[in-house]
Design a protein around this motif. Structure first.
Motif, mmCIF file in Angstrom:
data_model
loop_
_atom_site.group_PDB
_atom_site.id
_atom_site.type_symbol
_atom_site.label_atom_id
_atom_site.label_comp_id
_atom_site.label_asym_id
_atom_site.label_seq_id
_atom_site.Cartn_x
_atom_site.Cartn_y
_atom_site.Cartn_z
ATOM 1 N N TYR A 65 0.815 -1.216 0.000
ATOM 2 C CA TYR A 65 0.000 0.000 0.000
ATOM 3 C C TYR A 65 0.852 1.272 0.000
ATOM 4 O O TYR A 65 0.324 2.375 0.117
ATOM 5 C CB TYR A 65 -0.920 0.037 1.223
ATOM 6 N N VAL B 98 3.055 0.969 8.060
ATOM 7 C CA VAL B 98 2.494 1.740 9.177
ATOM 8 C C VAL B 98 3.103 1.270 10.508
ATOM 9 O O VAL B 98 3.845 0.299 10.551
ATOM 10 C CB VAL B 98 0.951 1.666 9.199
ATOM 11 N N PHE C 248 2.118 -0.281 13.293
ATOM 12 C CA PHE C 248 2.028 -1.632 13.869
ATOM 13 C C PHE C 248 2.939 -2.606 13.121
ATOM 14 O O PHE C 248 3.402 -3.602 13.692
ATOM 15 C CB PHE C 248 0.569 -2.130 13.923
ATOM 16 N N GLY D 279 -0.184 5.669 11.468
ATOM 17 C CA GLY D 279 -0.909 4.748 12.346
ATOM 18 C C GLY D 279 -1.841 3.850 11.552
ATOM 19 O O GLY D 279 -1.556 3.506 10.399
ATOM 20 N N CYS D 280 -2.958 3.482 12.163
ATOM 21 C CA CYS D 280 -3.905 2.572 11.502
ATOM 22 C C CYS D 280 -5.244 2.684 12.218
ATOM 23 O O CYS D 280 -5.304 2.511 13.436
ATOM 24 C CB CYS D 280 -3.370 1.147 11.578
ATOM 25 N N SER D 281 -6.308 2.986 11.452
ATOM 26 C CA SER D 281 -7.629 3.150 12.079
ATOM 27 C C SER D 281 -8.099 1.843 12.719
ATOM 28 O O SER D 281 -8.788 1.851 13.736
ATOM 29 C CB SER D 281 -8.655 3.627 11.047
ATOM 30 N N LEU D 282 -7.713 0.721 12.123
ATOM 31 C CA LEU D 282 -8.128 -0.573 12.671
ATOM 32 C C LEU D 282 -7.429 -0.835 14.010
ATOM 33 O O LEU D 282 -8.077 -1.224 14.987
ATOM 34 C CB LEU D 282 -7.792 -1.672 11.650
ATOM 35 N N ASN E 73 -2.953 -6.477 12.609
ATOM 36 C CA ASN E 73 -3.205 -5.026 12.555
ATOM 37 C C ASN E 73 -3.692 -4.534 13.915
ATOM 38 O O ASN E 73 -4.854 -4.147 14.096
ATOM 39 C CB ASN E 73 -4.265 -4.694 11.499
ATOM 40 N N CYS F 214 -11.366 -1.295 9.470
ATOM 41 C CA CYS F 214 -10.416 -0.439 8.739
ATOM 42 C C CYS F 214 -11.191 0.605 7.944
ATOM 43 O O CYS F 214 -12.073 0.248 7.153
ATOM 44 C CB CYS F 214 -9.588 -1.326 7.799
ATOM 45 N N MET F 215 -10.843 1.879 8.120
ATOM 46 C CA MET F 215 -11.579 2.954 7.444
ATOM 47 C C MET F 215 -11.450 2.877 5.923
ATOM 48 O O MET F 215 -12.338 3.299 5.199
ATOM 49 C CB MET F 215 -11.081 4.314 7.942
ATOM 50 N N VAL F 216 -10.341 2.336 5.440
ATOM 51 C CA VAL F 216 -10.116 2.272 3.988
ATOM 52 C C VAL F 216 -11.034 1.217 3.357
ATOM 53 O O VAL F 216 -11.709 1.471 2.355
ATOM 54 C CB VAL F 216 -8.632 1.941 3.689
ATOM 55 N N HIS F 217 -11.096 0.054 3.962
ATOM 56 C CA HIS F 217 -11.880 -1.040 3.375
ATOM 57 C C HIS F 217 -13.373 -0.902 3.651
ATOM 58 O O HIS F 217 -14.184 -1.505 2.965
ATOM 59 C CB HIS F 217 -11.343 -2.385 3.872
ATOM 60 N N GLU G 205 -10.867 -7.477 4.564
ATOM 61 C CA GLU G 205 -11.216 -6.388 5.496
ATOM 62 C C GLU G 205 -12.451 -5.620 5.003
ATOM 63 O O GLU G 205 -12.968 -4.753 5.706
ATOM 64 C CB GLU G 205 -10.053 -5.408 5.656
ATOM 65 N N CYS H 166 -4.860 4.585 1.587
ATOM 66 C CA CYS H 166 -4.810 4.653 3.054
ATOM 67 C C CYS H 166 -4.043 5.920 3.447
ATOM 68 O O CYS H 166 -2.864 6.062 3.110
ATOM 69 C CB CYS H 166 -4.118 3.417 3.618
ATOM 70 N N TYR I 27 -2.800 6.795 6.171
ATOM 71 C CA TYR I 27 -1.660 6.526 7.058
ATOM 72 C C TYR I 27 -0.474 5.997 6.252
ATOM 73 O O TYR I 27 0.650 6.469 6.400
ATOM 74 C CB TYR I 27 -2.052 5.515 8.137
ATOM 75 N N MET I 28 -0.753 5.017 5.421
ATOM 76 C CA MET I 28 0.321 4.425 4.603
ATOM 77 C C MET I 28 1.004 5.498 3.756
ATOM 78 O O MET I 28 2.219 5.480 3.567
ATOM 79 C CB MET I 28 -0.267 3.375 3.655
HETATM 80 FE FE1 SF4 Z 1 -4.881 0.260 8.814
HETATM 81 FE FE2 SF4 Z 1 -6.667 0.009 6.890
HETATM 82 FE FE3 SF4 Z 1 -4.564 1.595 6.496
HETATM 83 FE FE4 SF4 Z 1 -4.263 -1.093 6.582
HETATM 84 S S1 SF4 Z 1 -5.384 0.061 5.046
HETATM 85 S S2 SF4 Z 1 -3.015 0.458 7.615
HETATM 86 S S3 SF4 Z 1 -5.824 -1.663 8.089
HETATM 87 S S4 SF4 Z 1 -6.181 1.906 8.035
#
Ligand code: SF4
Ligand code: 13P
Length: 327
Positions: free
Chosen positions: A44, A79, A81, A103-106, A132, A190-193, A218, A283, A285-286
């Motif tokens: 990603y 990210v 994690f 970071g990561c919303s999940l 995640n 996950c906010m993206v999926h 996801e 994403c 964050y990514m």
């Molecule tokens: Fe987190 Fe979703 Fe981004 Fe993966 S795609 S890092 S699960 S917010």
């Protein structure tokens, strides 16, 4: 007019900006040699970042690569994690993450204090957590899984053993469907999926009737029910290479299309649209990691991932169980 003195990191940026044309690709390659570093990247990431990586993979592949890494420094393009997982597995390496805000919303949807209470409320349950999540959640878990091995791991658990599955309710629901096991799900996502639009996906399929729909687990159930194939990012990449179809609607973060296109240049990949007006789904964050930040991070050997040793050791056990159960 009074101008504040630039902070050290701003000075670094000015050096870069003033030295145009600077070849960031060469500068990063030189630093990689100097540091004896390896660059691990998730699919990603921005295509430029994927192109400088020594290894690109899904969360399972990246964990295995981090565990077996012989270099002195791991530059993690993903990210928080994920970089944290690399540090859990290989604590003597310097693990660098270009932007600590990646970071990561999940992962954020599962705060450790609330999860510890949830676990305490169900003391007879085995805790299987999707990778995640934070190191604290891993430390509260019995086994970690990824989207690539979740079904296989749950299938290895005795049938009479009650299971808590955290933090992704969508992956959890998919695993329940695939294994026929009842599981108690943590209500994270996950906010993206979650923002893929079923209506737009169906419209897209009408425009590309020969395309196969491939999706990440996801995604929500109403999106997954349209998928011809469901898998982790590596699973999706392998699928498009072995399928005889020429067109694919890709229902996951659009960064993965870069490797799909490289592996099969004559095939067509259409990113599935989210609910917003955007054409593809990235994403946030990514995408905080950039080439410039990678360069600065390697040059400054910072920011690095630092973990509390007690939490790291507790988080290592369920990670090791996953790796043992995935061979
Ligand atoms: Fe987190 Fe979703 Fe981004 Fe993966 S795609 S890092 S699960 S917010
Ligand atoms: P995988 O690459 O393991 O399928 O994970 C997808 C994801 O959402 C990572 O944040």
């Amino acid at each position: 007019m009074f101008l504040a003195a630039p902070k050290p990191e701003q000075l670094d940026r000015q050096v870069i900006n003033n030295s145009i044309p600077i070849d960031l690709f060469k500068a990063i390659a030189d630093l990689k040699k100097d540091l004896n570093a390896v660059i691990l990247a998730h699919y990603y990431q921005d295509p430029d970042l994927q192109d400088i990586a020594d290894y690109i993979g899904d969360s399972l592949g990246l964990s295995q690569a981090a565990a077996n890494c012989q270099a002195d420094v791991i530059v993690f393009l993903g990210v928080h994690f994920m970089a944290e997982t690399a540090k859990i597995l290989n604590p003597h390496k310097l693990v660098l993450l270009p932007d600590l805000d990646a970071g990561c919303s999940l992962a954020d949807s599962c705060p450790p204090d609330r999860f510890a209470q949830f676990k305490a409320d169900h003391p007879d349950h085995l805790v299987i957590s999707y990778i995640n999540c934070s190191a604290e959640i891993k430390a509260l878990s019995d086994i970690i899984c990824t989207s690539a091995n979740a079904v296989a791991i749950v299938n290895q658990i005795p049938k009479d053993q009650p299971i808590i599955f955290a933090p992704d309710r969508n992956l959890g629901r998919y695993v329940i469907e695939q294994t026929g096991r009842e599981m108690l799900l943590w209500d994270g996502a996950c906010m993206v999926h979650e923002i893929f639009s079923e209506r737009k996906l169906v419209e897209l399929k009408l425009s590309y009737p020969n395309a196969e729909i491939i999706a990440h687990p996801e995604c929500e159930a109403n999106v997954l029910r349209h998928a011809d194939f469901i898998g982790s990012t590596t699973g999706l990449l392998k699928y498009v290479q072995q399928s005889d179809r020429q067109e694919f609607i890709v229902v996951t973060e659009s960064g993965v299309i870069h490797q799909m296109q490289k592996a099969t240049p004559f095939k067509k990949f259409i990113p599935a649209p989210p609910n917003s007006n955007c054409a593809c789904n990235e994403c946030p964050y990514m995408r905080l990691n950039t080439l410039e930040k990678v360069y600065l991070t390697m040059k400054n050997r910072s920011p690095e991932i630092i973990l509390n040793e007690q939490i790291r050791q507790a988080a290592l056990k369920p990670m090791q169980r996953m790796l043992e159960m995935s061979v």
